[in-house]
Design an enzyme around this catalytic site. Structure first.
Site, PDB file in Angstrom:
ATOM      1  CE  LYS A 178      32.848  35.739  40.625  1.00 49.51           C
ATOM      2  NZ  LYS A 178      33.460  36.929  41.291  1.00 49.51           N
ATOM      3  CG  LEU A 199      32.814  39.705  34.904  1.00 45.57           C
ATOM      4  CD1 LEU A 199      32.810  39.981  33.406  1.00 45.57           C
ATOM      5  CD2 LEU A 199      31.523  40.208  35.537  1.00 45.57           C
ATOM      6  CG  MET A 223      41.264  35.919  30.832  1.00 46.40           C
ATOM      7  SD  MET A 223      42.744  35.119  30.164  1.00 46.40           S
ATOM      8  CE  MET A 223      43.039  36.127  28.719  1.00 46.40           C
ATOM      9  N   GLY A 224      40.730  38.637  34.429  1.00 50.49           N
ATOM     10  CA  GLY A 224      41.022  39.666  35.420  1.00 50.49           C
ATOM     11  C   GLY A 224      39.890  40.651  35.586  1.00 50.49           C
ATOM     12  N   GLY A 225      38.658  40.187  35.327  1.00 53.14           N
ATOM     13  CA  GLY A 225      37.515  41.084  35.402  1.00 53.14           C
ATOM     14  C   GLY A 225      36.649  40.904  36.628  1.00 53.14           C
ATOM     15  CG  ASP A 268      35.235  32.436  42.647  1.00 54.61           C
ATOM     16  OD1 ASP A 268      35.133  32.409  43.887  1.00 54.61           O
ATOM     17  OD2 ASP A 268      35.490  33.467  42.007  1.00 54.61           O
TER      18      ASP A 268
END
Length: 286
Positions: A13, A101, A97-99, A138
């Site tokens: 997302k 998204l 990871m940690g993006g 989320d």
């Protein structure tokens, strides 16, 4: 005959904007955002077992099996429904990871959708969304299945129309932990609330990501990515970072931007989606 589903999509997302409107007494932040699904995904394979065990069949770097959201999601569904069945889960990881998204949350949501179908537990979409809050704020959005205007801590969702376009996304190569951004004294927490009817046309609203300025200060590589991509359009960070994106009108324009990059960042293109592709997959299965 073995019951299984393969190549179950867990799409990324983008947050087309993200405003922080306040903070609750329990420390959670009050947000407003628009979640946009895009066609860049992790993929899950799920196979039913009759031994009641939930296992992950492959290694995911940096993520122990017991803390993996796909395993936690499967166990949550198993406990909630008292299912005696188990599952072997394989996660094909593409999203960083940690993006920002939503990769882990999306993986969890796809796991719940897949196993709800395979185990025939019969939970409604609303019930899956209700229990999924335990896995992360989320996760309900990905179960919602379409683009959404979100409020509260991200769990109050309404369908919203979003632009039909392509996106260029930069992975700057840094991992931005969400708590580091939300706990920062530099974070603005008093953006005036907007209405769903304001999006995206209201020219008096600056559709921004309130977390971006903090991330750019703490992680210079994010700041560099925003400035570079700003050459081609209105660049913005998604979520709490680190990925940066801008909208373009078509695929060829996205390709042109990507070919102009000469550094070490990972760049890719993605098409906007209106419906979660797992919804279509499950309809086809039926």
């Amino acid at each position: 005959m073995t019951l299984s589903l393969t190549r179950c999509p867990a799409p990324a997302k983008l947050n087309l904007f993200l405003h922080v409107n306040g903070r609750r007494s329990d420390g959670y932040h009050l947000l407003q955002t628009v979640f946009q699904l895009i066609d860049h995904s992790d993929y899950l394979d799920a196979e039913v077992t009759d031994d009641g065990c939930i296992t992950r069949t492959n290694d995911v770097p940096g993520v122990p099996e017991d803390s993996d959201l796909i395993v936690r999601a499967a166990r949550l569904l198993q406990q909630h429904t008292n299912s005696q069945l188990g599952a072997r889960l394989t996660l094909h990881k593409t999203l960083p990871m940690g993006g920002g998204l939503g990769g882990g949350s999306s993986d969890a949501a796809t796991t719940l959708m897949a196993l709800n179908a395979l185990w025939q537990t019969g939970l409604s979409q609303q019930e899956l969304m209700r229990i999924s809050v335990q896995l992360g704020a989320d996760v309900p959005f990905f179960l919602f299945g379409e683009n959404a205007f979100a409020e509260g801590i991200g769990e109050e969702l309404q369908p919203v129309q979003t632009p039909d376009c392509w996106y260029v996304v930069i992975e700057p190569g840094v991992h931005v932990p969400t708590p580091a951004i939300f706990s920062s004294d530099l974070l603005t927490r008093d953006t005036k609330p907007v209405k769903i009817t304001d999006f995206p046309a209201d020219e008096f609203v600056k559709w921004k990501n309130d977390l971006q300025s903090v991330a750019c200060l703490l992680y210079p590589e994010v700041d560099k990515a925003v400035k570079w991509l700003n050459q081609f359009g209105a660049a913005k960070m998604t979520g709490s970072g680190a990925c940066v994106f801008c909208a373009v009108s078509d695929e060829s324009e996205a390709d042109k931007i990507i070919t102009q990059h000469e550094g070490n960042w990972k760049l890719w293109k993605a098409k906007s989606l209106n419906i979660h592709p797992m919804m279509k997959k499950l309809q086809t299965k039926d």
